[in-house]
Scaffold this active site. Structure first.
Site, PDB file in Angstrom:
ATOM      1  N   ASN A  83      24.665  38.047  47.512  1.00  0.00           N
ATOM      2  CA  ASN A  83      26.037  37.718  47.937  1.00  0.00           C
ATOM      3  C   ASN A  83      26.187  37.380  49.418  1.00  0.00           C
ATOM      4  O   ASN A  83      27.101  37.883  50.075  1.00  0.00           O
ATOM      5  CB  ASN A  83      26.966  38.884  47.599  1.00  0.00           C
ATOM      6  N   ASN A 103      28.079  34.831  44.871  1.00  0.00           N
ATOM      7  CA  ASN A 103      29.001  35.031  43.772  1.00  0.00           C
ATOM      8  C   ASN A 103      30.106  33.986  43.881  1.00  0.00           C
ATOM      9  O   ASN A 103      30.683  33.831  44.947  1.00  0.00           O
ATOM     10  CB  ASN A 103      29.590  36.434  43.879  1.00  0.00           C
ATOM     11  N   SER A 156      33.019  34.092  43.241  1.00  0.00           N
ATOM     12  CA  SER A 156      34.284  34.630  43.757  1.00  0.00           C
ATOM     13  C   SER A 156      34.323  34.541  45.283  1.00  0.00           C
ATOM     14  O   SER A 156      35.392  34.422  45.873  1.00  0.00           O
ATOM     15  CB  SER A 156      34.458  36.070  43.301  1.00  0.00           C
ATOM     16  N   SER A 184      24.562  44.002  38.021  1.00  0.00           N
ATOM     17  CA  SER A 184      24.873  43.619  39.397  1.00  0.00           C
ATOM     18  C   SER A 184      23.866  42.559  39.839  1.00  0.00           C
ATOM     19  O   SER A 184      22.785  42.436  39.247  1.00  0.00           O
ATOM     20  CB  SER A 184      24.762  44.832  40.305  1.00  0.00           C
ATOM     21  N   GLY A 237      22.102  42.651  42.297  1.00  0.00           N
ATOM     22  CA  GLY A 237      20.898  43.355  42.718  1.00  0.00           C
ATOM     23  C   GLY A 237      19.942  43.557  41.567  1.00  0.00           C
ATOM     24  O   GLY A 237      18.752  43.269  41.685  1.00  0.00           O
ATOM     25  N   HIS A 262      30.530  47.211  37.202  1.00  0.00           N
ATOM     26  CA  HIS A 262      29.093  47.430  37.254  1.00  0.00           C
ATOM     27  C   HIS A 262      28.816  48.913  36.957  1.00  0.00           C
ATOM     28  O   HIS A 262      29.656  49.757  37.202  1.00  0.00           O
ATOM     29  CB  HIS A 262      28.552  47.118  38.648  1.00  0.00           C
TER      30      HIS A 262
END
Lengths: 348, 307
Positions: free
Chosen positions: B125, B147, B149, B233, B235, B281
């Protein structure tokens, strides 16, 4: 119950009919001379033109009184501070309030400084094709063009290469450049043809045009382009519209060409217009067919502009000596100072 | 499963066990790691399916979205043109990889040097990596997720200005970016716009899109291991990919608790303290899972200070 309903519907229809009749009375189509008559008159007049200084002054005064092109032709930081409400001139009761988002996009103050000596307003009429007017156009001190016309090599001789102000309609941004939502490269590249001119956009005329216009600004600024985007002031467009309506031009909207011609008449000492010819036959004795644009033959939406009416207005100004309208061939490049070539193509 | 047992342990107990574990030096357990990688490549196969490529998604095919299962994106020539010819990475191509989470645990860790010494660094991100943070998080970046968003909120979907976005990415030198463009229908346009925007600026940065099927398979894989969430996520997606692309995977900045193992309160991210939407998440679950994998010698989770 149903009878009453019918009756009320009838009265609506009657009212509509009356309205239509009124419309035809107020805006009669027949008052305009037929296009053959116009073409005949133009070709009779030929090349002859004499500048009329008083006419120019009178017109500049008229336009300054009605529309003040010098001050309000573009939205500037000076005439539109944050919080000012700009009423769209092409829509009813729609407005844009200048905000922190839009204010920084405006130029500081009016970029047009009088006196501009020789101005050329270049329309996109097919009459420009093979006119050889490129050199004349490039000779002007200030060259205005309409709607991002192509200036490629093949047209250079007829339309010239220099540009100081070019208008861009949001609809072009939408159609040719996908609203600048995807790749913006082709837009930036095609804009390079206009050097470091002003790009004049009617951002606040119709609501759907605002976003694409602002986006054009963002795109050019992101690309660090030399062009300066100017947003047309809706008050200017509205008052110019009213000015010509008072002189018998009835259309939903004036063409960009007439807006530019009005601007030029208001700020320039000498105005020459090129490429204004909304007829399918040329002004030469042979009445050669003329395409709609010098670069294509795509006809516009029929009832939107009233090109012939606009042409008649400009033609009147031409005959009065207030502006000069070129619909004929410009003198070809003198091979040996050839003055005798002056009247080529005028049929005189 | 052992992970489930871990979730039942009280956090204070977990912290204590984790602290005690730090006494031992971590060493990769070759057999466990290889077994794990083999099962991952059976399910997900990142070296060919991590991103949509011209090879694994021919023009004319229809891409199914990850969550909008009714949504289908036909791969037109326009879309196809944006895909890379083939996957840019191979199986176990990199020796030592670092996956950087954005957890507050990484603050004051002084792990920047260690991270920068890895062969390949993944980040999530587009996190800030400027001088203020580089001592802790390093600067080397080879692949960073974005992301959609973020594009929507911070960059107005790239519908207005684009240079600010381009300039933010300039911090990540030659790093490629990867977006979950086919997560749902809303993500697609903004993700494509990232590609177009970078092209506008003649950027040669790689722009990749996660293959929706890869993410679905990975989600299923982890669900079996006890990590159940509406969505993985970023990650965990990167760790999944790293496990196949790297020999050794090191995790920094992954810690989903309000305090570090010694009980000191930490911020949510290393750069801010904005909490995410709850219930989206399954962060603690993911961390339990990582800790479990750490004890098995598959990945190395760093939570302390680097020397």
């Amino acid at each position: 119950m149903s009878g009453r309903c019918c009756r009320s519907k009838l009265s609506v229809w009657a009212a509509l009919c009356v309205l239509v009749l009124c419309w035809f009375y107020v805006f009669p189509v027949y008052r305009l001379p037929s296009y053959e008559e116009i073409v005949d008159e133009v070709s009779r007049q030929g090349h002859a033109w004499r500048k009329n200084h008083t006419g120019i002054h009178v017109y500049r005064k008229l336009l300054t009184e009605c529309c003040d092109p010098q001050r309000i032709f573009a939205v500037t930081k000076e005439n539109s501070p944050i919080g000012k409400v700009l009423w769209y001139d092409g829509e009813l009761y729609k407005s844009h309030t200048v905000s922190n988002d839009t204010y920084p996009l405006f130029v500081q103050d009016s970029p047009l400084r009088r006196p501009l000596k020789k101005c050329a307003v270049v329309g996109n009429g097919g009459v420009l094709r093979h006119s050889g007017c490129g050199r004349d156009i490039d000779d002007a001190d200030f060259v205005m063009r309409c709607n991002l016309p192509p200036l490629s090599k093949e047209y250079m001789e007829d339309v010239g290469t220099r540009t100081h102000l070019v208008t861009a309609n949001p609809s072009i941004i939408e159609k040719r450049f996908q609203n600048l939502l995807w790749s913006r490269r082709s837009f930036v590249e095609s804009m390079q043809a206009y050097g470091s001119s002003y790009v004049y956009m009617p951002a606040f005329s119709m609501q759907p045009g605002t976003e694409p216009s602002l986006r054009a600004y963002h795109t050019l600024a992101d690309a660090r382009s030399n062009l300066t985007v100017l947003f047309a002031h809706p008050d200017f467009l509205r008052s110019v519209g009213a000015f010509w309506r008072g002189r018998g031009v009835h259309a939903r909207r004036l063409s960009t060409g007439l807006f530019l011609a009005s601007l030029a008449l208001g700020v320039c000492d000498e105005v020459t217009v090129y490429g204004f010819w909304p007829f399918a036959a040329g002004p030469d004795p042979g009445r050669r067919p003329v395409s709609h644009h010098y670069y294509d033959d795509v006809l516009p939406y029929k009832w939107f502009h009233a090109m012939p009416e606009e042409f008649v207005q400009l033609w009147r100004l031409h005959t009065a000596g207030t502006l000069r309208m070129r619909v004929d061939q410009c003198s070809p490049p003198p091979p040996d100072g050839g003055e005798g070539e002056e009247r080529v193509g005028t049929g005189g | 499963m052992d992970v489930k047992v871990l979730t039942m342990v009280k956090t204070s107990d977990l912290f204590e066990r984790w602290r005690n574990l730090q006494v031992c030096t971590w060493e990769q357990n070759k057999m466990e790691a290889n077994n794990f990688k083999a099962s991952l490549s059976r399910c997900c196969n990142a070296p060919s399916f991590l991103f949509t490529t011209k090879k694994n998604t021919p023009a004319g095919t229809k891409l199914r979205y990850e969550v909008d299962t009714s949504g289908i994106l036909p791969v037109t020539t326009e879309v196809f043109k944006m895909f890379p010819d083939d996957m840019p990475y191979n199986k176990s191509q990199f020796k030592k990889c670092a996956v950087i989470g954005n957890g507050g645990i990484i603050k004051n860790s002084k792990c920047g040097k260690e991270i920068d010494s890895a062969d390949f660094v993944f980040r999530c991100n587009i996190p800030p990596i400027n001088e203020k943070y580089s001592a802790d998080v390093g600067t080397k970046t080879d692949l960073v997720t974005i992301n959609p968003s973020i594009i929507t909120e911070r960059f107005q979907k790239l519908e207005k200005w684009r240079r600010p976005f381009y300039e933010v990415l300039q911090h990540y030198e030659n790093s490629s970016v990867v977006l979950p463009a086919f997560y749902n229908t809303r993500n697609t346009d903004v993700s494509f716009r990232v590609k177009y925007a970078l092209d506008d600026f003649d950027s040669r940065r790689g722009v990749f899109f996660f293959h929706p099927q890869y993410l679905l398979n990975a989600q299923r894989f982890w669900a079996v291991h006890g990590v159940r969430a509406k969505r993985l996520s970023s990650g965990l997606m990167l760790v999944t990919a790293a496990l196949e692309l790297c020999e050794e995977v090191h995790l920094y900045g992954f810690w989903a608790f309000p305090m570090n193992p010694s009980g000191v309160f930490i911020t949510h991210h290393y750069y801010d303290n904005v909490k995410p939407r709850p219930g989206f998440h399954a962060m603690p679950n993911e961390i339990f899972n990582f800790i479990h994998m750490h004890t098995r010698g598959i990945i190395h989770v760093h939570t302390g200070q680097c020397s």
